[in-house]
Design an enzyme around this catalytic site. Sequence first.
Site, PDB file in Angstrom:
ATOM      1  N   LYS A 189       0.663  -0.975  -0.068  1.00  0.00           N
ATOM      2  CA  LYS A 189       0.267   0.290  -0.206  1.00  0.00           C
ATOM      3  C   LYS A 189       0.791   1.584  -0.254  1.00  0.00           C
ATOM      4  CE  LYS A 189      -3.732   2.150   3.227  1.00  0.00           C
ATOM      5  NZ  LYS A 189      -4.505   1.658   4.044  1.00  0.00           N
TER       6      LYS A 189
ATOM      7  N   SER B  10      -9.086   1.862   3.439  1.00  0.00           N
ATOM      8  CA  SER B  10      -8.694   2.250   2.552  1.00  0.00           C
ATOM      9  C   SER B  10      -7.696   1.432   1.352  1.00  0.00           C
ATOM     10  CB  SER B  10      -7.941   3.510   2.817  1.00  0.00           C
ATOM     11  OG  SER B  10      -7.370   2.693   3.922  1.00  0.00           O
TER      12      SER B  10
ATOM     13  N   SER C  22      -9.400  -0.477   7.265  1.00  0.00           N
ATOM     14  CA  SER C  22      -8.455  -0.960   5.788  1.00  0.00           C
ATOM     15  C   SER C  22      -8.104  -1.558   5.157  1.00  0.00           C
ATOM     16  CB  SER C  22      -7.873   1.073   5.794  1.00  0.00           C
ATOM     17  OG  SER C  22      -9.176   1.409   6.129  1.00  0.00           O
TER      18      SER C  22
END
Length: 540
Positions: free
Chosen positions: A115, A192, A216
């Site tokens: 990420k 996210s 997330s």
Amino acid sequence: MSKKVLNFKTLLAILLVAAIFPWNHANAEIAKNTFDPFEKSIDEVANALSSKQITSEELVEYYLKRIEAFDKQGPAINSIITINNQALETAKALDTERKSKGPRGKLHGIPFVVKDNFDVVGMPTTAGSVALKDAYPTKNSFTVQKLIDAGAIVIAKTNMSELAASYGRLGYSSMGGLTLNPYNLNRDASGSSSGSAAAVAANFAVFGLGTDTSGSVRGPANVTGLVGIRPTLGLTSRSGVVPSSLSLDVTGPLARSVTDASSVLTAMAGTDKEDKATKFAKNHVQDYANALDVSSLKHARIGVATDFFGDNAEVDAITNQAIAKMKSMGTAVVPVTFSEQTKYLWTPILGPIGDAEFKRQFEKYLSTLPFGAPKTLQKVIDISESPEVLNSATPVNPARLEGLKTALAQADTLYSKEYKNIINKEIPVTREEITKIMKDNKLDALVFPTMSCPASNRFDKEDPTFVCTAYDTYTASYVASTTGFPEVTVPAGTVEAGVPVGISFLGTVYSEQKLLDLAYSFEQATKARTVPVNTPKLTQ
């Protein structure tokens, strides 16, 4: 025996050997070319590398081809922000090392995605914000470094909700645009950690890393058919990661199986002197994958959190089928309910903490970046509001921008009575409530639908098949976020729209092994994971 006969027999033996060895060599080449990494586990890939069926260089090439075919073209999943241009060279070096010294471990030469809020040297850490497009860190984040030390290869950095908060646009950022769900292109991949989840589901890498503040890792794993782990707060480090709220933030793995996720958690967890929360982690880390118990549900006692049902009939049906399956395996099931506050923890706890902590913690992170990168939240806002960004194809989500301004205005609340009361009273009270429920009912875990509705419509496209009556479909996630307790989500089924649905196992501090055992036992009994229709196996 005459010399002539001996020579004849020797010649015959040589001819036989010569005939056999080319055949074996040819078949070895065939075997080498027939290993297909598609949907393969860490152990399967590691075995293929060890048996010389494939090299790490070939693995990287394979995943780069898949990214090229499906991420920016074809279905255009759009999960990748930056390709690591050193991945092939790293793979070659690891292949050479394997030949000369042997593998470092099972992750040696295995590609993974990260990420884009984790620092990786040589690649910008944008956290999805175009304001940080030139923010090149000087060292790797602790967790990434641990995986690199284990021989794993960062192949790419992935898209995410901008600065790890979605504000209605799940998986959208000004740096990367919108990530789509590989199971249904009309749906999002949650947020996210949307990019890492979509990339792993689409077989762009063997596993991925995400961060979880209020759901997330778990949300994206849930809607992309993956296993996601939110570890106990303090088991995995956050240093070298763009913070959202350090009272809540954790780093965790996303993978296609419980075994893979367990292996990655073992490799990334541990004590980091730069993250005080991890002080005792070294006392709790274990080889989670090696200890997995497939029979754990047979003797388990679970509490079904009934407060998180009722928002979508298909999700409820899949969850109830999962519970029925566990009961058939011998699991004792006890319905449990929470206090009114614990049923919805965003407003009293998570929201105020995030608003209070973000500015100071974000700016402390920015201070670690080299000259030229923004150093203040105000500067990030200014860049985000510049005509160049506002008029681009992917402007900052207006609601996210307002959220940044709110955080700027509320920075002083870090010293308020309200904030101190939440930290010192409300969070401990919630922990005590969950601990008491589990102790009084002698529970191994709490179980509930990870999200109360399936993957939602992408923000820019209406899908009339989406049904959800929830005010907030992530409500169940807030329990682990508030308490710092671990939660594991595992695939449980698929709704009519084609998107996966997962169930969660939640426990008390450092109960990762027990939760993973339960998730593994369920996974092996149901085999609920499916392959995304939009990113199939590549034809040669």
